[in-house]
Design a protein around this motif. Sequence first.
Motif, PDB file in Angstrom:
ATOM      1  N   ILE A   1     -88.080  65.790   2.068  1.00 18.74           N
ATOM      2  CA  ILE A   1     -88.326  64.778   1.036  1.00 18.74           C
ATOM      3  C   ILE A   1     -89.453  65.264   0.133  1.00 18.74           C
ATOM      4  N   VAL A   2     -89.339  64.973  -1.160  1.00 21.28           N
ATOM      5  CA  VAL A   2     -90.397  65.297  -2.120  1.00 21.28           C
ATOM      6  C   VAL A   2     -90.839  64.024  -2.828  1.00 21.28           C
ATOM      7  N   ALA A   3     -92.125  63.704  -2.735  1.00 13.79           N
ATOM      8  CA  ALA A   3     -92.688  62.555  -3.432  1.00 13.79           C
ATOM      9  C   ALA A   3     -92.946  62.897  -4.900  1.00 13.79           C
ATOM     10  N   LEU A   4     -92.834  61.874  -5.755  1.00 16.31           N
ATOM     11  CA  LEU A   4     -93.068  62.030  -7.191  1.00 16.31           C
ATOM     12  C   LEU A   4     -93.919  60.870  -7.688  1.00 16.31           C
ATOM     13  N   GLU A   5     -94.759  61.127  -8.661  1.00 12.30           N
ATOM     14  CA  GLU A   5     -95.635  60.088  -9.207  1.00 12.30           C
ATOM     15  C   GLU A   5     -94.929  59.282 -10.301  1.00 12.30           C
TER      16      GLU A   5
ATOM     17  N   GLU B   1     -83.567  56.640   5.595  1.00 13.83           N
ATOM     18  CA  GLU B   1     -82.562  57.429   6.316  1.00 13.83           C
ATOM     19  C   GLU B   1     -82.964  58.904   6.376  1.00 13.83           C
ATOM     20  N   ALA B   2     -83.564  59.402   5.278  1.00 12.68           N
ATOM     21  CA  ALA B   2     -84.023  60.796   5.262  1.00 12.68           C
ATOM     22  C   ALA B   2     -85.144  61.010   6.276  1.00 12.68           C
ATOM     23  N   LEU B   3     -86.029  60.034   6.391  1.00 16.09           N
ATOM     24  CA  LEU B   3     -87.119  60.131   7.364  1.00 16.09           C
ATOM     25  C   LEU B   3     -86.582  60.129   8.793  1.00 16.09           C
ATOM     26  N   LYS B   4     -85.621  59.242   9.061  1.00 11.03           N
ATOM     27  CA  LYS B   4     -85.037  59.164  10.403  1.00 11.03           C
ATOM     28  C   LYS B   4     -84.282  60.440  10.765  1.00 11.03           C
TER      29      LYS B   4
ATOM     30  N   ALA C   1     -97.095  58.244  -0.264  1.00 14.57           N
ATOM     31  CA  ALA C   1     -96.283  59.235   0.447  1.00 14.57           C
ATOM     32  C   ALA C   1     -96.762  59.388   1.884  1.00 14.57           C
ATOM     33  N   SER C   2     -98.068  59.426   2.071  1.00 14.99           N
ATOM     34  CA  SER C   2     -98.628  59.591   3.416  1.00 14.99           C
ATOM     35  C   SER C   2     -98.290  58.400   4.305  1.00 14.99           C
ATOM     36  N   LEU C   3     -98.350  57.183   3.750  1.00 13.37           N
ATOM     37  CA  LEU C   3     -97.995  55.989   4.514  1.00 13.37           C
ATOM     38  C   LEU C   3     -96.543  56.046   4.990  1.00 13.37           C
ATOM     39  N   ALA C   4     -95.685  56.656   4.172  1.00 14.15           N
ATOM     40  CA  ALA C   4     -94.269  56.752   4.521  1.00 14.15           C
ATOM     41  C   ALA C   4     -93.963  57.939   5.425  1.00 14.15           C
ATOM     42  N   GLY C   5     -94.895  58.886   5.521  1.00 13.31           N
ATOM     43  CA  GLY C   5     -94.672  60.072   6.352  1.00 13.31           C
ATOM     44  C   GLY C   5     -94.110  61.255   5.596  1.00 13.31           C
TER      45      GLY C   5
END
Length: 303
Positions: free
Chosen positions: A22-26, A14-17, A115-119
């Motif tokens: 967004i912040v990715a975390l390991e 939903e955040a992408l749409k 993260a890159s795959l998700a955008g």
Amino acid sequence: MDNRYISISTEVQEALKSNKPIVALESTIISHGMPYPKNVETANNVEKIIRENGAVPATICILDGKIVVGTNHEQIDYLGKTGVKIPKASRRDLAVLLSKKSDGATTVATTMIGASLAGIKVFATGGIGGVHRGAEVTMDISADLEELADTEMIVVCAGAKSILDLGLTLEYLETKGVPVIGYQTEELPAFYTRKSGFKVDYNLDTPLEIAEAFKAKIGLGLKGGMLITNPIPEEFSMDAKVINDAIEKAVAEAKDIGVHGKETTPFLLAKIKEITGGDSLDSNIQLVYNNAKLAAQIACALK
């Protein structure tokens, strides 16, 4: 992208749409970086800090043969409880772990891939991997550096882990064309301490300046990421002599007992924690919180 191998949470979708920050975390920091339950507490606090600063957290891991982007609280608890029994997953491990429907704790490199795959374009971590001490003999260089050279992403960290050869790490990043930017500093922070003796490429003072520089990089079609080095807050910085002495002892012990490869960093961090009586773990947690806050601010500035 083959959807058989990736699962994006409803919140992150939903955040992408909606074009929300967004912040990715390991997840290696959860399974391999800290003991339970401190690891779960820290992971949940990091997500809370990102939300408080206007962005959506997306913790990334591998579960049942899928890259999970947006790990929930139950999954984070599982990662924390299971700990080092979960394989540490770098780029080379992805294909086998996914094909075997295994679990995995993502390193900086694999978190960037997910993260890159998700955008997702912004990622917060503690410290990146780099060129290990003695790499001129061992050739031990983290896959994190190659991923930074290839993947379009802002990576916020407290510098390279001070167990590494910081000078050679900077040289490697320069060769790969990765800009190393100090946030409100001209000197590369050394994870536990604010100073290292090495200069960064550029000093930028605001999240907006960082966002604009990244937009320019994308606009030019230049591949690869941008490394933002954010010094640990002064009140949590460790005494340089204390931490450097601890690192020297830990590195010597690792060499004596033959620790190498992907086991090196977890061993050294655990040994340094033991030598410093836990002070290094406290500093590690605080610098991660600090990076999460800045990453959220940069993600907001990008939007």
